[in-house]
Every structure is written in C-alpha cells, then in structure tokens.
Design an enzyme around this catalytic site. Structure first.
Site, mmCIF file in Angstrom:
data_model
loop_
_atom_site.group_PDB
_atom_site.id
_atom_site.type_symbol
_atom_site.label_atom_id
_atom_site.label_comp_id
_atom_site.label_asym_id
_atom_site.label_seq_id
_atom_site.Cartn_x
_atom_site.Cartn_y
_atom_site.Cartn_z
ATOM 1 N N ARG A 271 0.810 -1.206 0.009
ATOM 2 C CA ARG A 271 0.042 -0.116 0.072
ATOM 3 C C ARG A 271 0.794 1.121 -0.128
ATOM 4 O O ARG A 271 0.645 2.221 -0.777
ATOM 5 C CB ARG A 271 -0.844 -0.037 1.097
ATOM 6 C CG ARG A 271 -1.706 1.077 1.119
ATOM 7 C CD ARG A 271 -2.994 0.586 2.122
ATOM 8 N NE ARG A 271 -4.194 1.831 2.092
ATOM 9 C CZ ARG A 271 -4.344 2.494 3.188
ATOM 10 N NH1 ARG A 271 -3.662 2.296 4.390
ATOM 11 N NH2 ARG A 271 -5.332 3.463 2.923
ATOM 12 N N HIS B 105 0.897 4.133 -2.751
ATOM 13 C CA HIS B 105 0.230 5.577 -2.528
ATOM 14 C C HIS B 105 1.585 6.287 -2.970
ATOM 15 O O HIS B 105 1.348 7.668 -3.226
ATOM 16 C CB HIS B 105 0.069 5.476 -1.235
ATOM 17 C CG HIS B 105 -1.499 5.037 -0.826
ATOM 18 N ND1 HIS B 105 -2.169 5.487 0.051
ATOM 19 C CD2 HIS B 105 -2.015 4.038 -1.226
ATOM 20 C CE1 HIS B 105 -3.177 5.066 0.157
ATOM 21 N NE2 HIS B 105 -3.281 3.971 -0.731
ATOM 22 N N ASN C 174 -3.942 8.705 3.218
ATOM 23 C CA ASN C 174 -2.776 8.077 3.649
ATOM 24 C C ASN C 174 -2.571 7.829 5.471
ATOM 25 O O ASN C 174 -1.416 7.585 5.731
ATOM 26 C CB ASN C 174 -1.290 9.044 3.417
ATOM 27 C CG ASN C 174 -1.117 8.685 1.891
ATOM 28 O OD1 ASN C 174 -1.526 7.949 1.369
ATOM 29 N ND2 ASN C 174 -0.374 9.911 1.443
ATOM 30 N N HIS D 207 -4.333 -7.076 -3.136
ATOM 31 C CA HIS D 207 -5.319 -7.304 -2.026
ATOM 32 C C HIS D 207 -5.339 -8.784 -1.348
ATOM 33 O O HIS D 207 -6.133 -8.886 -0.280
ATOM 34 C CB HIS D 207 -6.680 -6.725 -2.474
ATOM 35 C CG HIS D 207 -6.736 -5.385 -2.626
ATOM 36 N ND1 HIS D 207 -7.903 -4.657 -3.015
ATOM 37 C CD2 HIS D 207 -5.777 -4.440 -2.354
ATOM 38 C CE1 HIS D 207 -7.645 -3.557 -3.267
ATOM 39 N NE2 HIS D 207 -6.666 -3.373 -2.625
#
Length: 314
Positions: free
Chosen positions: A56, A60, A88, A184
């Site tokens: 992640r 990001h 975030n 995921h």
C-alpha cells in the site's frame, strides 16, 4: 525477429530512459539489497501483515508524484505533507523503512535512496508471503516535495472505468490494474471503506446485492466491534500471496466495491477469470506489473537527492 525487436524496446526502453538498472548499488553499496531484506525479514517474523502495508505504501507513493519516497516526508510548521492526507492516514510501515535506512547509512552513507528502499522492501515482503521473486531495477533518487494537496488516489468506491483512468494516466493498462489490485490477497481494509455495502447500500436499506450474504454477516460482526476495525480482503488465505483473491471475488466475496466490480465488469472480468484459474500466470504478471509501477515518474541522475533521513529533506 521484428516482433522480438519491437517487444524489446516496448518493455526495456522505458527502464533504459529512466536510468534504472538491476544491481545499481553493486559497486557503491554492495550489501544494499541484503540489508533491506534483513530488516524486512525481522519485521515479517513478528508481523506478517507488513506485506500488505508495504504494498500500500509503495502504491500510494508512486501514484502521487511518482516513486520518489515523498510519502515518507514528515510535515513541518511550514507545510503539511502527503502523510496527513485522508488516504494516507492508515498507511503504515514507516518505522521499517527508517530501520533499513539507518542500517544502510552506517555502511554506505548517502548512497541508497529511500525510494529504492520502499521498492526493495515491498518486493522482499511479497516473497516472504509466498509471492513471486523478481529483480528490482534500482537507481531512483528521492524527491524534495511532499504536499497534502497533491494526493489524489483512486478510492475503493470507484467503478472499474473510473479507477482505470488513474492507472491509465500513469501509463498502466487495464491488465496492470487488475494485476496490481491482486495485492489485496494479503490486504485488509478499515470498516469505513466498505460499511456502506453492509446495511444501507445506496440508500436501499439493504446490503449490496452483489455481496455474498454469508460475507455480509461476517463483516457485520467484525465491524460491530471496536473503533473502525479492519477486515481481511481475502477471507481465505489472508497472509498468503496467492490467487485466492480472484477466486473469492468471482464468488461475490469482494469486500470493497472496486474489488467486486473487477469480477463483474466486462472490462476486467476476463482478466479476473484467467488469474483465478491460473496461479502461475498471476505470479508472473504481478512481478511484471510491480516493476512497471516502480518506474512511474522516477527521479534519476543528479535530480532530487539521497535523503539521509527518509522523513526529512536534506
């Protein structure tokens, strides 16, 4: 021969232009990759969820200003950094990057970028979770800007076509998007990201009809406890990097709206089906897509800097 030539330039030219290469630190810091790997291994031994956290973080970071470690910079009295943006606030794993950076600075100061540490650490955590091992081209430099107002990431409630626009803008294909969201398989989501699907979907007073009834019951139980708890996005093999995520969303067990729509939308359903039935294909494509994502808008050469502390601009 012509096809091979074209493929060679299609795949490798972007990397060549970006001046990234496998083994970039072979001379300047020979132990760079092993030092990062050791830090990841240490954390993984006590926290297997670190794989999801690093995936992640990497995503990001790359999707805002490119893969320049701008997500690691702390806010100051003069400016608020990316860390403080809504998407975030639940990103974690920063202390692992700090630990790896501290170890690297002792051995080869000001040589290894924080951007490369994120990329390498993410790869190493995927491998530890049972995912594919792949070579990571390195040579990224660190950015000197981190602005809360520049964070515009695709959210979990978007449609497939809406989400794809963000990926397309970064030079990624629909296949890349479906592949990368396969991360995921080791991920979790806070209840506020999907709770609207459980009780009053789009004002109907009922759960989202595209979600398995048993999963609805399970998630209601999870989300009814504590303050914004988390649920696994892969309800089967939650800490194993495999293709189970795709099998589950084909069975209406996607936790987040975008996950379920991957299996239902004609733009992406065929890719989901292929990955659900072919674990090796997913592993191969995931490695390729991660390398491609890691090349987004990288800073190289003499641009940017090599931060001494990943949280602070030199």
């Amino acid at each position: 021969m012509k096809i091979i030539f074209v493929l060679y330039f299609t795949i490798l030219l972007p990397l060549a232009l970006a001046q990234l290469k496998v083994g970039f630190y072979k001379t300047s810091c020979p132990r760079a990759e092993s030092i990062v790997k050791a830090a990841v291994q240490k954390r993984f031994n006590t926290d297997k969820s670190i794989t999801a956290a690093l995936l992640r973080m990497h995503f990001h970071d790359c999707f805002v200003r490119g893969c320049d470690a701008s997500i690691l910079i702390d806010s100051t009295n003069q400016s608020r950094s990316e860390k403080e943006s809504g998407p975030n606030l639940t990103v974690r794993g920063y202390e692992l990057i700090d630990e790896a950076k501290k170890a690297l600075e002792k051995v080869c100061p000001s040589k290894v970028s924080c951007a490369d540490i994120i990329t390498l650490a993410t790869r190493d955590s995927v491998v530890l979770a049972g995912g594919p091992s792949y070579d990571v081209p390195t040579g990224r430099r660190d950015g000197r800007v981190s602005n809360i107002n520049k964070v515009n990431l695709p959210g979990p409630s978007l449609s497939v076509s809406q989400a794809f626009q963000s990926f397309k803008d970064k030079g990624l294909t629909m296949d890349d998007m479906v592949t990368l969201l396969g991360g995921h398989t080791v991920g979790v989501a806070h209840c506020f990201f999907f709770s609207g699907r459980l009780t009053n979907f789009q004002g109907t007073g009922k759960p989202d009809p595209s979600m398995d009834a048993g999963l609805v019951t399970t998630l209601k139980g999870i989300c009814g406890n504590g303050s914004n708890p988390t649920a696994f996005l892969d309800q089967g093999t939650s800490f194993s990097f495999d293709n189970e995520f795709y099998r589950q969303i084909r069975g209406k067990k996607g936790v987040m709206k975008i996950d379920q729509e991957l299996a239902d939308d004609r733009l992406s359903s065929g890719i989901v089906s292929r990955f659900a039935s072919n674990a090796n294909l997913f592993r191969t494509r995931f490695a390729q897509a991660m390398v491609k994502m890691g090349n987004i808008q990288v800073i190289v050469g003499n641009a940017g800097e090599i931060r001494k502390n990943c949280r602070v601009i030199n």
